[in-house]
Design a protein around this motif. Structure first.
Motif, PDB file in Angstrom:
ATOM      1  N   LYS A   1       0.836  -1.201   0.000  1.00 41.05           N
ATOM      2  CA  LYS A   1       0.000   0.000   0.000  1.00 41.05           C
ATOM      3  C   LYS A   1       0.874   1.256   0.000  1.00 41.05           C
ATOM      4  O   LYS A   1       0.625   2.192  -0.750  1.00 41.05           O
ATOM      5  CB  LYS A   1      -0.925  -0.024   1.227  1.00 41.05           C
ATOM      6  CG  LYS A   1      -2.049   0.940   1.184  1.00 41.05           C
ATOM      7  CD  LYS A   1      -3.008   0.671   2.341  1.00 41.05           C
ATOM      8  CE  LYS A   1      -4.246   1.503   2.184  1.00 41.05           C
ATOM      9  NZ  LYS A   1      -5.269   1.193   3.173  1.00 41.05           N
ATOM     10  N   GLU A   2       1.906   1.275   0.830  1.00 37.09           N
ATOM     11  CA  GLU A   2       2.823   2.417   0.886  1.00 37.09           C
ATOM     12  C   GLU A   2       3.586   2.576  -0.424  1.00 37.09           C
ATOM     13  O   GLU A   2       3.814   3.707  -0.873  1.00 37.09           O
ATOM     14  CB  GLU A   2       3.791   2.268   2.058  1.00 37.09           C
ATOM     15  CG  GLU A   2       3.121   2.451   3.399  1.00 37.09           C
ATOM     16  CD  GLU A   2       4.027   2.096   4.572  1.00 37.09           C
ATOM     17  OE1 GLU A   2       5.248   1.903   4.372  1.00 37.09           O
ATOM     18  OE2 GLU A   2       3.504   2.012   5.696  1.00 37.09           O
ATOM     19  N   ARG A   3       3.992   1.476  -1.041  1.00 39.92           N
ATOM     20  CA  ARG A   3       4.691   1.542  -2.338  1.00 39.92           C
ATOM     21  C   ARG A   3       3.760   2.108  -3.407  1.00 39.92           C
ATOM     22  O   ARG A   3       4.175   2.925  -4.234  1.00 39.92           O
ATOM     23  CB  ARG A   3       5.199   0.159  -2.748  1.00 39.92           C
ATOM     24  CG  ARG A   3       6.419  -0.276  -1.971  1.00 39.92           C
ATOM     25  CD  ARG A   3       6.981  -1.645  -2.383  1.00 39.92           C
ATOM     26  NE  ARG A   3       6.885  -1.927  -3.791  1.00 39.92           N
ATOM     27  CZ  ARG A   3       6.279  -3.012  -4.312  1.00 39.92           C
ATOM     28  NH1 ARG A   3       5.728  -3.916  -3.536  1.00 39.92           N
ATOM     29  NH2 ARG A   3       6.238  -3.195  -5.623  1.00 39.92           N
ATOM     30  N   ILE A   4       2.501   1.674  -3.396  1.00 41.15           N
ATOM     31  CA  ILE A   4       1.519   2.190  -4.355  1.00 41.15           C
ATOM     32  C   ILE A   4       1.370   3.697  -4.161  1.00 41.15           C
ATOM     33  O   ILE A   4       1.394   4.468  -5.124  1.00 41.15           O
ATOM     34  CB  ILE A   4       0.150   1.480  -4.191  1.00 41.15           C
ATOM     35  CG1 ILE A   4       0.258   0.012  -4.626  1.00 41.15           C
ATOM     36  CG2 ILE A   4      -0.936   2.213  -4.981  1.00 41.15           C
ATOM     37  CD1 ILE A   4      -0.952  -0.839  -4.237  1.00 41.15           C
ATOM     38  N   GLN A   5       1.230   4.135  -2.914  1.00 38.32           N
ATOM     39  CA  GLN A   5       1.078   5.564  -2.629  1.00 38.32           C
ATOM     40  C   GLN A   5       2.310   6.345  -3.070  1.00 38.32           C
ATOM     41  O   GLN A   5       2.183   7.436  -3.628  1.00 38.32           O
ATOM     42  CB  GLN A   5       0.822   5.786  -1.137  1.00 38.32           C
ATOM     43  CG  GLN A   5      -0.556   5.344  -0.699  1.00 38.32           C
ATOM     44  CD  GLN A   5      -0.721   5.367   0.804  1.00 38.32           C
ATOM     45  OE1 GLN A   5       0.188   4.988   1.551  1.00 38.32           O
ATOM     46  NE2 GLN A   5      -1.892   5.787   1.262  1.00 38.32           N
ATOM     47  N   ALA A   6       3.495   5.817  -2.837  1.00 44.27           N
ATOM     48  CA  ALA A   6       4.730   6.518  -3.210  1.00 44.27           C
ATOM     49  C   ALA A   6       4.830   6.687  -4.722  1.00 44.27           C
ATOM     50  O   ALA A   6       5.141   7.776  -5.221  1.00 44.27           O
ATOM     51  CB  ALA A   6       5.953   5.780  -2.671  1.00 44.27           C
ATOM     52  N   VAL A   7       4.559   5.627  -5.475  1.00 42.24           N
ATOM     53  CA  VAL A   7       4.622   5.709  -6.934  1.00 42.24           C
ATOM     54  C   VAL A   7       3.518   6.618  -7.455  1.00 42.24           C
ATOM     55  O   VAL A   7       3.753   7.450  -8.338  1.00 42.24           O
ATOM     56  CB  VAL A   7       4.539   4.298  -7.570  1.00 42.24           C
ATOM     57  CG1 VAL A   7       4.281   4.368  -9.059  1.00 42.24           C
ATOM     58  CG2 VAL A   7       5.827   3.523  -7.277  1.00 42.24           C
ATOM     59  N   ALA A   8       2.324   6.495  -6.897  1.00 46.87           N
ATOM     60  CA  ALA A   8       1.212   7.347  -7.321  1.00 46.87           C
ATOM     61  C   ALA A   8       1.531   8.811  -7.050  1.00 46.87           C
ATOM     62  O   ALA A   8       1.315   9.673  -7.913  1.00 46.87           O
ATOM     63  CB  ALA A   8      -0.069   6.943  -6.605  1.00 46.87           C
TER      64      ALA A   8
ATOM     65  N   SER B   1      -3.059   7.096 -14.920  1.00 43.38           N
ATOM     66  CA  SER B   1      -4.011   5.988 -14.815  1.00 43.38           C
ATOM     67  C   SER B   1      -3.535   4.974 -13.775  1.00 43.38           C
ATOM     68  O   SER B   1      -2.349   4.892 -13.456  1.00 43.38           O
ATOM     69  CB  SER B   1      -4.162   5.286 -16.168  1.00 43.38           C
ATOM     70  OG  SER B   1      -2.963   4.596 -16.494  1.00 43.38           O
ATOM     71  N   LEU B   2      -4.489   4.215 -13.277  1.00 44.28           N
ATOM     72  CA  LEU B   2      -4.129   3.149 -12.344  1.00 44.28           C
ATOM     73  C   LEU B   2      -3.269   2.104 -13.051  1.00 44.28           C
ATOM     74  O   LEU B   2      -2.413   1.479 -12.429  1.00 44.28           O
ATOM     75  CB  LEU B   2      -5.386   2.520 -11.744  1.00 44.28           C
ATOM     76  CG  LEU B   2      -6.185   3.427 -10.818  1.00 44.28           C
ATOM     77  CD1 LEU B   2      -7.409   2.702 -10.273  1.00 44.28           C
ATOM     78  CD2 LEU B   2      -5.340   3.945  -9.670  1.00 44.28           C
ATOM     79  N   ARG B   3      -3.463   1.947 -14.358  1.00 44.92           N
ATOM     80  CA  ARG B   3      -2.638   1.020 -15.145  1.00 44.92           C
ATOM     81  C   ARG B   3      -1.174   1.472 -15.114  1.00 44.92           C
ATOM     82  O   ARG B   3      -0.273   0.657 -14.940  1.00 44.92           O
ATOM     83  CB  ARG B   3      -3.161   0.942 -16.589  1.00 44.92           C
ATOM     84  CG  ARG B   3      -2.238   0.275 -17.588  1.00 44.92           C
ATOM     85  CD  ARG B   3      -2.084  -1.211 -17.423  1.00 44.92           C
ATOM     86  NE  ARG B   3      -3.352  -1.865 -17.608  1.00 44.92           N
ATOM     87  CZ  ARG B   3      -3.681  -3.016 -17.032  1.00 44.92           C
ATOM     88  NH1 ARG B   3      -2.835  -3.630 -16.252  1.00 44.92           N
ATOM     89  NH2 ARG B   3      -4.840  -3.553 -17.235  1.00 44.92           N
ATOM     90  N   GLN B   4      -0.921   2.766 -15.277  1.00 48.34           N
ATOM     91  CA  GLN B   4       0.452   3.273 -15.221  1.00 48.34           C
ATOM     92  C   GLN B   4       1.082   2.986 -13.861  1.00 48.34           C
ATOM     93  O   GLN B   4       2.249   2.607 -13.784  1.00 48.34           O
ATOM     94  CB  GLN B   4       0.485   4.788 -15.471  1.00 48.34           C
ATOM     95  CG  GLN B   4       0.174   5.196 -16.888  1.00 48.34           C
ATOM     96  CD  GLN B   4       0.068   6.705 -17.012  1.00 48.34           C
ATOM     97  OE1 GLN B   4      -0.689   7.347 -16.279  1.00 48.34           O
ATOM     98  NE2 GLN B   4       0.831   7.271 -17.924  1.00 48.34           N
ATOM     99  N   ILE B   5       0.307   3.173 -12.822  1.00 45.85           N
ATOM    100  CA  ILE B   5       0.816   2.935 -11.466  1.00 45.85           C
ATOM    101  C   ILE B   5       1.125   1.454 -11.274  1.00 45.85           C
ATOM    102  O   ILE B   5       2.205   1.092 -10.802  1.00 45.85           O
ATOM    103  CB  ILE B   5      -0.186   3.447 -10.409  1.00 45.85           C
ATOM    104  CG1 ILE B   5      -0.334   4.966 -10.523  1.00 45.85           C
ATOM    105  CG2 ILE B   5       0.260   3.044  -8.999  1.00 45.85           C
ATOM    106  CD1 ILE B   5      -1.512   5.538  -9.760  1.00 45.85           C
TER     107      ILE B   5
ATOM    108  N   SER C   1      -6.229   8.871  -0.006  1.00 48.97           N
ATOM    109  CA  SER C   1      -5.321   8.269   0.983  1.00 48.97           C
ATOM    110  C   SER C   1      -4.001   9.028   1.067  1.00 48.97           C
ATOM    111  O   SER C   1      -3.358   9.037   2.117  1.00 48.97           O
ATOM    112  CB  SER C   1      -5.057   6.800   0.642  1.00 48.97           C
ATOM    113  OG  SER C   1      -4.123   6.660  -0.416  1.00 48.97           O
ATOM    114  N   ILE C   2      -3.604   9.672  -0.015  1.00 45.47           N
ATOM    115  CA  ILE C   2      -2.360  10.451  -0.034  1.00 45.47           C
ATOM    116  C   ILE C   2      -2.579  11.827   0.585  1.00 45.47           C
ATOM    117  O   ILE C   2      -1.731  12.340   1.311  1.00 45.47           O
ATOM    118  CB  ILE C   2      -1.832  10.568  -1.488  1.00 45.47           C
ATOM    119  CG1 ILE C   2      -1.382   9.194  -1.991  1.00 45.47           C
ATOM    120  CG2 ILE C   2      -0.704  11.582  -1.581  1.00 45.47           C
ATOM    121  CD1 ILE C   2      -1.089   9.138  -3.485  1.00 45.47           C
ATOM    122  N   VAL C   3      -3.733  12.413   0.323  1.00 45.60           N
ATOM    123  CA  VAL C   3      -4.019  13.773   0.781  1.00 45.60           C
ATOM    124  C   VAL C   3      -4.532  13.801   2.225  1.00 45.60           C
ATOM    125  O   VAL C   3      -4.279  14.761   2.959  1.00 45.60           O
ATOM    126  CB  VAL C   3      -5.034  14.451  -0.178  1.00 45.60           C
ATOM    127  CG1 VAL C   3      -5.467  15.807   0.346  1.00 45.60           C
ATOM    128  CG2 VAL C   3      -4.429  14.583  -1.567  1.00 45.60           C
TER     129      VAL C   3
END
Length: 176
Positions: A6-13, A26-30, A54-56
């Motif tokens: 989850k943290e890795r997803i947030q960092a890349v996003a 896009s979520l596909r890019q992430i 979740s990031i904000v």
């Protein structure tokens, strides 16, 4: 470990949102960038809006706590602490500034104006002239802008000048 993913997803996003904007990512890019499937990403976040929220959300909670727990008093200390707060969340501020539509679908626009009005009251009191409001808006907005514009510099180089300039805009003296 799910929280690590989850943290890795947030960092890349966060990185992609800052570079490309929320609407252009896009979520596909992430998921491609992380080397995970899109369904794996959906396991953690049901939508792009959910991911952005979740990031904000930590910034929102910190700012709301900041304005709710402060009393009127030492304006210089309030400016210093406010700088530290926005510096801590500067990546989120960049992300929101890159794609202002984020304000709308997270219902942040009005909340941000409310936070600023509360901070202005804490700094200068409730009975202000229009000129005092304008100076306070310049002071707080300018400090926020400095955390974005000079994010590549160490905070100890940015903070004294930003706080001093904000205090000057407000007609205050600081100890910095």
């Amino acid at each position: 470990m799910p929280s690590d993913t989850k943290e890795r997803i947030q960092a890349v996003a966060r990185e992609l949102f800052m570079r490309q904007g929320v609407q252009n990512t896009s979520l596909r890019q992430i998921s491609d960038r992380l080397g995970i499937t899109k369904p794996a990403l959906y396991y953690h976040f049901s939508s792009r809006e959910d991911l952005v929220r979740s990031i904000v959300q930590p910034m929102v909670e910190d700012v709301e706590r900041f304005v709710a727990t402060r009393g009127q008093g030492e304006a210089g200390k309030l400016l210093e602490d406010y700088f530290d707060l926005v510096w801590q969340h500067r990546e989120v501020i960049v992300m929101v500034m890159q794609d202002m539509s984020t304000l709308a679908y997270l219902d942040l626009g009005q909340r941000m104006f409310d936070w600023r009005r509360r901070l202005i009251t804490l700094l200068l009191g409730p009975e202000l002239t229009q000129a005092q409001h304008i100076r306070a808006t310049v002071a707080l907005g300018g400090m926020s802008d400095c955390t974005v514009e000079y994010a590549h510099l160490p905070p100890e180089e940015v903070k004294p000048a930003a706080v001093e300039a904000a205090a000057a805009a407000l007609g205050l003296q600081t100890a910095m």
